[in-house]
Design an enzyme around this catalytic site. Structure first.
Site, PDB file in Angstrom:
ATOM      1  N   ASN A  14       0.832  -1.204   0.000  1.00 56.36           N
ATOM      2  CA  ASN A  14       0.000   0.000   0.000  1.00 56.36           C
ATOM      3  C   ASN A  14       0.868   1.256   0.000  1.00 56.36           C
ATOM      4  OD1 ASN A  14      -0.242  -1.375   2.773  1.00 56.36           O
ATOM      5  ND2 ASN A  14      -1.034   0.617   3.343  1.00 56.36           N
ATOM      6  N   ASP A  15       0.697   2.158   0.929  1.00 57.77           N
ATOM      7  CA  ASP A  15       1.246   3.514   0.820  1.00 57.77           C
ATOM      8  C   ASP A  15       2.727   3.598   0.426  1.00 57.77           C
ATOM      9  OD1 ASP A  15      -1.092   3.446   2.271  1.00 57.77           O
ATOM     10  OD2 ASP A  15      -0.388   4.730   3.882  1.00 57.77           O
ATOM     11  N   PRO A  16       3.067   4.523  -0.495  1.00 57.73           N
ATOM     12  CA  PRO A  16       4.474   4.876  -0.706  1.00 57.73           C
ATOM     13  C   PRO A  16       4.958   5.631   0.536  1.00 57.73           C
ATOM     14  CG  PRO A  16       3.055   6.391  -1.937  1.00 57.73           C
ATOM     15  CD  PRO A  16       2.158   5.331  -1.345  1.00 57.73           C
ATOM     16  N   SER A  31       2.960   4.302   7.971  1.00 61.09           N
ATOM     17  CA  SER A  31       3.519   5.254   6.998  1.00 61.09           C
ATOM     18  C   SER A  31       4.279   6.427   7.609  1.00 61.09           C
ATOM     19  CB  SER A  31       2.408   5.790   6.110  1.00 61.09           C
ATOM     20  OG  SER A  31       2.009   4.752   5.251  1.00 61.09           O
TER      21      SER A  31
END
Ligand SMILES: *[C@@H]1O[C@H](CO)[C@@H](O)[C@H](O)[C@H]1NC(C)=O
Ligand SMILES: *[C@@H]1O[C@H](CO)[C@@H](O)[C@H](O)[C@H]1NC(C)=O
Ligand SMILES: *[C@@H]1O[C@H](CO)[C@@H](O)[C@H](O)[C@H]1NC(C)=O
Ligand SMILES: *[C@H]1O[C@@H](CO)[C@H](O)[C@@H](O)[C@@H]1NC(C)=O
Length: 575
Positions: A63-65, A124
């Site tokens: 998922n998230d960068p 994140s």
């Protein structure tokens, strides 16, 4: 009693608990499943659906960068990754490096649960390059009480060009949720910026009741952080703000500036990912440094009727300043729209979208996004069409390129009069609803016209990306759609009619559309990057040659393809 035996069970229970609070779905029953019967064989699914030039690891969920940066000649990308399966869970910071943002070399995960301040999760965060060229990562850890806390990590060896190993100093966590902060809704620290007063600043996403909040913290040494009395910004009725991003943009030109830039002729952008809608919104505004408050311009609508980076599958994005090429680059996550069962069968889920350069439009009212120029190195065979008139109901096939893995850039020339455009109904505030209402099948005056991407030969399956133009009292309204409703004959998929309005001046009668087509993703840029839409689609092709590409016009007025360039795209080395 041997506690070690129970530890995995405890961790598992904790992770379930965290997952529920964070509204991420955990499919425990799938985590160890390796295959699942589907109508297409798994080999075919992967051949057709796995992307060719988008960033993906070889397998598993992403998922998230996280923490994108440029350091000593290399680009780094970290990202949320489940090393054990194709559904969310067991999240670590996976790590890859690149010289050109196109070809990627995988490294070992950089951050994973080890200590009391992150034992239940490493979520994140962002990277900041401190003076002396010293990168530092800030990230959210989940502690033994399942509180969300903010931690830092530094490279073990600054001389290692790959920054392979990261150390989490023992004075973590460096930001604890105080009593006024909801410890279950406190995450995703931003890249820091430096003020004239010698203090660093970061923002952490949160909420209070229904108010979305960007809490501001200040620090002199990057280790001791103090919460500011007032948040940088907040907005009622928007719920949890995830992955905030706050950065300056020059008023003129395409160049980017560092997050700590201090100079004239800039505006600021605040972007938040709204958990309630799972979309991202941004405003353009002023940052009042004296009082440390961000105020959106009166031309920028705050909250979720405002502007979006992307009107499709695009979330948890993050920008960084590329000091090598003086540009600001945007990374975003595009999740799957397939069932978890198919994700598990294929063994992977989630991609990163093509990095986009981002700058302020000359109007000062919105951002422009465009795929980084390096992408063009992947262009292979080319087809060109010039001055071709598309009459009502006409469609032409763009032959001679690999339609399943392509880059298409077309400029349409509109008729000299837009009198026959349909009337715009002022009640149509939501572009996606208008797209659902009109699609391509309701005949219009000017439009629908555009591309049929990932189409089967007989158009049983296709993803139209197109414009419709409406008449309104002040100026024309341009609707851009990326409509997945006919993208696949399979049922049970998420097939939305994604759409956005395009704030474009039509006096030169030109409207452009670029689509990056890559197996199960179509990333489109309308009017030179004013409106962007990413769709994930899953046609049931059985061979790569089953994919076709067409240009079409289903409106009353003829539309001219002034120029169309389409390229087969090569496959870079990715992980
Ligand atoms: C740090 O990295 C450099 C470059 O790879 C290497 O030569 C050096 O031995 C490393 N130092 C340590 C302490 O590992
Ligand atoms: C804190 O956030 C959690 C997770 O979103 C939510 O369930 C809870 O209701 C919030 N608590 C308060 C007091 O707002
Ligand atoms: C918006 O702000 C500008 C100055 O930034 C001002 O000139 C203008 O009148 C304002 N418009 C409205 C509608 O408040
Ligand atoms: C992506 O998947 C679709 C289909 O399951 C969901 O509807 C979206 O909410 C989801 N998007 C994000 C950002 O998680």
């Amino acid at each position: 009693m041997d506690m070690a035996k129970f530890l995995p069970v405890l961790l598992f229970l904790f992770s379930l608990c965290v997952a529920v609070q964070a509204s991420h779905k955990v499919y425990t029953e799938f985590q160890s499943l390796h295959s699942e019967k589907t109508s297409q064989s798994i080999e075919t699914l992967n051949l057709i659906q796995r992307t060719g030039y988008h960033f993906q690891p070889p397998k598993n969920w992403i998922n998230d960068p996280n923490g994108p940066m440029y350091y000593n000649g290399l680009y780094h990308l970290f990202y949320q990754y489940n090393p054990k399966g194709a559904v969310w869970g067991n999240i670590v910071w996976a790590h890859s490096v690149s010289k050109d943002l196109i070809n990627w070399e995988p490294l070992e995960p950089a951050i994973y649960p080890t200590d009391h301040f992150d034992i239940n999760g490493c979520w994140s965060g962002s990277a900041t390059i401190l003076p002396g060229n010293k990168p530092v990562i800030l990230y959210t850890g989940i502690d033994p009480e399942n509180r969300q806390v903010q931690n830092y990590a530094i490279p073990k060896n600054y001389s290692d060009p790959y920054l392979r190993e990261w150390v989490k100093p023992k004075d973590n966590p460096i930001v604890d949720p105080d009593r006024s902060v909801n410890a279950s809704a406190f995450r995703d620290p931003t890249t820091a910026w430096y003020g004239k007063d010698g203090l660093w600043r970061i923002v952490v996403g949160s909420k209070r009741n229904h108010r979305g909040i960007a809490y501001l913290y200040r620090s002199r040494d990057f280790v001791h952080w103090v919460k500011a009395k007032r948040p940088l910004h907040s907005k009622d009725k928007t719920g949890m703000w995830e992955c905030p991003d706050f950065f300056p943009v020059p008023l003129n030109g395409k160049n980017g500036v560092d997050t700590s830039f201090d100079g004239p002729d800039i505006k600021y952008v605040l972007k938040v990912s709204i958990d309630l809608t799972r979309y991202e919104y941004y405003t353009v505004g002023q940052y009042h440094q004296g009082i440390d408050r961000y105020v959106p311009d009166n031309t920028s609508v705050d909250g979720w009727s405002g502007l979006r980076y992307d009107y499709g599958n695009f979330y948890a994005s993050k920008t960084f300043f590329d000091v090598d090429k003086n540009r600001r680059i945007l990374w975003g996550w595009a999740n799957e729209s397939d069932t978890a069962k198919h994700d598990v069968a294929k063994g992977w889920a989630g991609i990163q979208t093509i990095p986009r350069e981002l700058w302020l439009d000359s109007s000062g009212k919105q951002l422009i996004q465009w795929p980084i120029e390096e992408l063009e190195t992947l262009r292979g065979d080319k087809i060109q069409i010039k001055n071709h008139k598309l009459k009502m109901g006409e469609q032409i096939e763009i032959k001679g390129i690999t339609a399943i893995q392509a880059d298409v850039d077309v400029t349409f020339l509109l008729p000299s009069s837009l009198d026959s455009a349909e009337q715009f109904d002022p009640r149509w505030v939501n572009a996606q609803d208008v797209c659902a209402l009109k699609g391509i099948k309701v005949e219009g005056g000017v439009g629908p016209f555009g591309l049929f991407t990932l189409a089967s030969e007989n158009l049983k399956e296709y993803t139209p990306v197109f414009f419709r133009i409406f008449k309104a009292p002040q100026k024309h309204v341009v609707l851009m759609c990326s409509d997945a409703r006919s993208s696949s004959v399979r049922s049970g998929l998420y097939k939305p009619s994604f759409a956005g309005f395009v704030d474009v001046d039509l006096t030169d009668r030109k409207l452009s559309l670029r689509s990056l087509i890559d197996h199960s993703v179509v990333e489109s840029f309308g009017a030179g990057g004013k409106t962007c839409i990413t769709s994930r689609v899953y046609p049931t092709f059985t061979s790569l040659n089953d994919a076709h590409l067409f240009a079409f016009n289903y409106g009353k007025e003829s539309i001219t393809i002034e120029s169309l360039n389409a390229w087969s795209m090569k496959r870079p080395q990715i992980n």
